[in-house]
Design a protein around this motif. Structure first.
Motif, PDB file in Angstrom:
ATOM      1  N   GLU A  65      28.428  87.668  69.871  1.00 37.09           N
ATOM      2  CA  GLU A  65      28.019  88.629  71.023  1.00 37.09           C
ATOM      3  C   GLU A  65      26.589  88.992  71.169  1.00 37.09           C
ATOM      4  O   GLU A  65      26.172  89.595  72.233  1.00 37.09           O
ATOM      5  N   LEU A  66      25.864  88.561  70.001  1.00 39.61           N
ATOM      6  CA  LEU A  66      24.456  88.918  70.077  1.00 39.61           C
ATOM      7  C   LEU A  66      23.594  88.057  70.964  1.00 39.61           C
ATOM      8  O   LEU A  66      22.919  88.243  71.723  1.00 39.61           O
ATOM      9  N   ILE A  67      24.118  86.438  70.721  1.00 36.94           N
ATOM     10  CA  ILE A  67      23.360  85.577  71.492  1.00 36.94           C
ATOM     11  C   ILE A  67      24.306  84.531  72.156  1.00 36.94           C
ATOM     12  O   ILE A  67      25.023  83.916  71.168  1.00 36.94           O
ATOM     13  N   ASP A  68      24.345  84.260  73.027  1.00 37.94           N
ATOM     14  CA  ASP A  68      25.365  83.223  73.883  1.00 37.94           C
ATOM     15  C   ASP A  68      24.674  81.836  73.277  1.00 37.94           C
ATOM     16  O   ASP A  68      23.490  81.551  73.716  1.00 37.94           O
ATOM     17  N   PRO A  69      25.281  80.947  72.924  1.00 35.99           N
ATOM     18  CA  PRO A  69      24.984  79.777  72.560  1.00 35.99           C
ATOM     19  C   PRO A  69      24.689  78.889  73.643  1.00 35.99           C
ATOM     20  O   PRO A  69      23.779  78.002  73.505  1.00 35.99           O
ATOM     21  N   ARG A  70      25.125  79.309  74.918  1.00 29.78           N
ATOM     22  CA  ARG A  70      24.364  78.340  75.952  1.00 29.78           C
ATOM     23  C   ARG A  70      22.938  78.595  76.323  1.00 29.78           C
ATOM     24  O   ARG A  70      22.274  77.795  76.910  1.00 29.78           O
ATOM     25  N   ILE A  71      22.387  79.706  75.861  1.00 28.01           N
ATOM     26  CA  ILE A  71      21.022  80.129  75.867  1.00 28.01           C
ATOM     27  C   ILE A  71      20.165  78.925  75.119  1.00 28.01           C
ATOM     28  O   ILE A  71      19.259  78.346  75.440  1.00 28.01           O
ATOM     29  N   ARG A  95       7.673  81.742  79.005  1.00 27.27           N
ATOM     30  CA  ARG A  95       9.075  82.041  78.641  1.00 27.27           C
ATOM     31  C   ARG A  95       9.174  81.003  77.613  1.00 27.27           C
ATOM     32  O   ARG A  95       8.732  79.912  77.253  1.00 27.27           O
ATOM     33  N   PRO A  96      10.627  81.306  76.933  1.00 23.28           N
ATOM     34  CA  PRO A  96      10.773  80.565  75.659  1.00 23.28           C
ATOM     35  C   PRO A  96      11.118  79.236  75.964  1.00 23.28           C
ATOM     36  O   PRO A  96      10.841  78.114  75.439  1.00 23.28           O
ATOM     37  N   LYS A  97      11.700  79.017  77.143  1.00 22.62           N
ATOM     38  CA  LYS A  97      11.762  77.593  77.739  1.00 22.62           C
ATOM     39  C   LYS A  97      10.483  76.796  77.964  1.00 22.62           C
ATOM     40  O   LYS A  97      10.387  75.714  77.534  1.00 22.62           O
ATOM     41  N   ASN A  98       9.579  77.534  78.629  1.00 20.48           N
ATOM     42  CA  ASN A  98       8.204  76.999  78.670  1.00 20.48           C
ATOM     43  C   ASN A  98       7.732  76.603  77.414  1.00 20.48           C
ATOM     44  O   ASN A  98       7.138  75.520  77.056  1.00 20.48           O
ATOM     45  N   TRP A  99       7.766  77.413  76.236  1.00 16.56           N
ATOM     46  CA  TRP A  99       7.360  77.187  74.974  1.00 16.56           C
ATOM     47  C   TRP A  99       7.991  75.900  74.430  1.00 16.56           C
ATOM     48  O   TRP A  99       7.337  75.095  73.725  1.00 16.56           O
ATOM     49  N   PHE A 100       9.241  75.892  74.417  1.00 13.58           N
ATOM     50  CA  PHE A 100      10.019  74.995  73.883  1.00 13.58           C
ATOM     51  C   PHE A 100       9.413  73.337  74.650  1.00 13.58           C
ATOM     52  O   PHE A 100       9.190  72.445  73.854  1.00 13.58           O
ATOM     53  N   CYS A 152      15.126  87.990  70.180  1.00 13.65           N
ATOM     54  CA  CYS A 152      14.831  89.321  71.421  1.00 13.65           C
ATOM     55  C   CYS A 152      14.621  88.254  72.617  1.00 13.65           C
ATOM     56  O   CYS A 152      14.821  88.574  73.645  1.00 13.65           O
ATOM     57  N   ASP A 153      13.298  87.524  72.332  1.00 15.74           N
ATOM     58  CA  ASP A 153      12.663  86.823  73.379  1.00 15.74           C
ATOM     59  C   ASP A 153      13.567  85.794  74.336  1.00 15.74           C
ATOM     60  O   ASP A 153      13.724  85.923  75.468  1.00 15.74           O
ATOM     61  N   LEU A 154      14.409  85.231  73.178  1.00 15.99           N
ATOM     62  CA  LEU A 154      15.383  84.384  73.749  1.00 15.99           C
ATOM     63  C   LEU A 154      16.630  85.004  74.769  1.00 15.99           C
ATOM     64  O   LEU A 154      17.001  84.459  75.681  1.00 15.99           O
ATOM     65  N   LEU A 155      16.653  86.073  74.210  1.00 15.26           N
ATOM     66  CA  LEU A 155      17.845  86.981  75.114  1.00 15.26           C
ATOM     67  C   LEU A 155      17.363  87.461  76.397  1.00 15.26           C
ATOM     68  O   LEU A 155      18.139  87.127  77.486  1.00 15.26           O
ATOM     69  N   HIS A 156      16.143  87.888  76.360  1.00 11.70           N
ATOM     70  CA  HIS A 156      15.491  88.390  77.692  1.00 11.70           C
ATOM     71  C   HIS A 156      14.787  87.276  78.538  1.00 11.70           C
ATOM     72  O   HIS A 156      14.602  87.562  79.834  1.00 11.70           O
TER      73      HIS A 156
END
Lengths: 322, 201
Positions: A136-142, A107-112, A80-84
């Motif tokens: 449909e739930l998560i775009d692999p581009r994320i 944010r997720p990117k900061n953590w990674f 859910c965090d990755l999505l938002h």
């Protein structure tokens, strides 16, 4: 007992001493410490001069990052965090215990980026998808944006990942050179057009599918007669760059019976017993020769009397010269 | 501290060869003297090399002045030599670079290090200076344990870590204090840039 003063000026110690202090800390404390300030982040990173690798596993609900190497770290980000993509907490895995770590506006990117930066991760050795109910739930581009800038060596998919989703993943990560797929026969259209370094199939695929692959190294369970067909195609000119093939036997008859089936109708020289295994040499129509090596299975499986004896072999095509 | 009160371990003189019972004398920067066995000194690479280079005989040890260790005070040196005497003859660990470093603090060391953080700081500094590998490991482990279960905010307080903003401010202040002319030059350069000048000189 002497009352302990509350503070200790860590960075006033000589370098060897403060790096010894950091080197004695556990993974979670190091992550917490690296979040204190930039200087401390660099200080923690200085412990890991040798580049580390990480594996990323995507399971339903979260993305888990395993840092391997000198230090074993497992952290997770919620789906859910990755999505938002808003500020979120990171989940630190300590066995079965999960501790939540939070930093303002991370944010997720900061953590990674923080985790790969602190632990000097230079490469993602594998990106594994165990269960994806639907993209449909998560775009692999994320996921691609998250891992941007890092080379991903291998993509692994389990039987729970649909063929269509594998195609999406391959489109999203076009630079991945190694695949380990749990595909059923007849579902390969997404991979036949691209060149790969290696493809490992968990399940067997048809001869035509094998022949459609453009990989330096193929590992797939095949029957003797199928491998015979593959060799014949090679002799006719398929994949002329391949100059070596290796077989791992997974059968219980004497190896000679396998050789007979495999080389039926094919001119060959051998067998030659070498340290690598029992070798045969064949030539294709262009005069390129290939060595086929048979290795014995590394583990022995005892079959019940009523079980049908398997005739599968693993085919590993390798050692070709470009 | 007088020589009589210095930490000395009882030895069976008959059982040990003459060269093994040699005790070196060291003096701290506040003029406190210690007698330390040759075997205990081996825990410190720095001191071991020093006494080897000096090549003292038993008579030299008694007759010549104590070896001065000018960077360490008596209170700290007492802890250092107590530790060395307790651990004399033990193998010196080799760092294999693994993280986290696996270090256990023995009971004796834990009691020895039941001290305030100021003295602990000096002890670590001394262990580093004298190159006493295992003393450095256990004392650093004690400091590492202070981090357990703490948040970044708490860790900043424990280890006196400035925030990024404080770091930046301190750096700027240090630069200005060091070279006030540099700032003037920089301002002049910026002004010329604003005026459209291509060259500063």
């Amino acid at each position: 007992m002497v009352p302990v003063t509350p503070s200790f000026p860590l960075f006033k110690l000589p370098y060897l001493a403060w790096s010894n202090v950091l080197g004695s800390m556990n993974q979670l404390d190091l992550i917490q410490l690296s979040l204190c300030c930039k200087n401390m982040k660099y200080a923690v990173r200085s412990l890991f001069r040798k580049p580390n690798e990480c594996c990323i596993e995507y399971e339903e609900g979260q993305l888990i990052i395993f840092v391997s190497g000198a230090l074993s770290v497992a952290v997770g980000l919620q789906l859910c965090d990755l999505l938002h993509s808003g500020p979120c907490t990171m989940r630190f895995h300590e066995g079965r215990t999960i501790k939540l770590l939070g930093v303002e506006n991370f944010r997720p990117k900061n953590w990674f980026d923080h985790i790969v930066g602190v632990f000097n991760v230079q490469r993602i050795s594998s990106l594994s998808f165990k269960i994806i109910p639907s993209f449909e739930l998560i775009d692999p581009r994320i996921l691609r944006n998250l891992t941007e800038g890092l080379e991903i060596s291998q993509l692994n998919t389990s039987t729970n990942v649909r063929t269509y989703n594998i195609g999406l993943l391959l489109d999203t990560f076009p630079n991945i050179q190694n695949l380990r797929l749990s595909l059923k026969p007849g579902s390969l259209p997404q991979i036949v057009e691209r060149k790969y370094n290696s493809i490992y199939f968990v399940f067997s695929i048809s001869v035509n599918e094998i022949l459609s692959l453009k990989a330096k190294f193929i590992s797939v369970p095949v029957y003797d007669y199928e491998f015979n067909k593959v060799l014949k195609k090679w002799v006719e000119g398929w994949h002329p760059l391949l100059t070596g093939m290796k077989l791992r036997l997974q059968r219980w008859e004497e190896p000679t019976t396998v050789f007979e089936g495999v080389f039926d109708g094919i001119d060959h020289q051998g067998p030659l017993i070498t340290e690598k295994g029992i070798q045969f040499t064949i030539k294709n129509s262009k005069g390129i020769s290939a060595t086929i090596t048979f290795n014995k299975p590394t583990k022995v499986v005892v079959l019940a009397p009523n079980q049908v004896k398997t005739t599968d072999v693993d085919m590993l095509v390798a050692d070709h010269q470009l | 501290m007088s020589v009589e009160n210095a930490p000395v371990v009882d030895v069976d003189e008959a059982a040990i060869p003459v060269e093994k019972k040699m005790y070196y004398r060291f003096e701290s920067n506040d003029k406190k003297e210690f007698r330390v066995s040759e075997l205990a000194i081996q825990q410190s690479e720095t001191l071991n090399r020093l006494v080897e280079a000096m090549g003292y005989t038993s008579e030299d040890v008694e007759n010549k002045p104590a070896i001065a260790i000018e960077n360490i005070d008596g209170k700290t040196l007492k802890l250092v030599f107590q530790w060395c005497e307790h651990h004399k003859g033990e193998a010196i660990p080799v760092d294999d670079g693994s993280v986290p470093k696996i270090v256990e603090i023995p009971e004796f060391d834990a009691k020895l290090m039941d001290i305030d953080n100021g003295l602990l700081f000096k002890l670590i500094w001394a262990a580093d200076y004298l190159n006493i590998v295992q003393l450095l490991n256990v004392s650093c482990k004690k400091v590492a344990n202070m981090a357990q279960g703490k948040t970044p905010a708490q860790l900043r307080r424990v280890y006196l870590l400035p925030s990024d903003e404080e770091d930046e401010a301190a750096k700027r202040a240090a630069q200005e204090a060091q070279d006030p002319r540099a700032r003037e030059v920089e301002e002049e350069f910026e002004e010329r840039k604003r005026q459209g000048g291509n060259s500063f000189f």
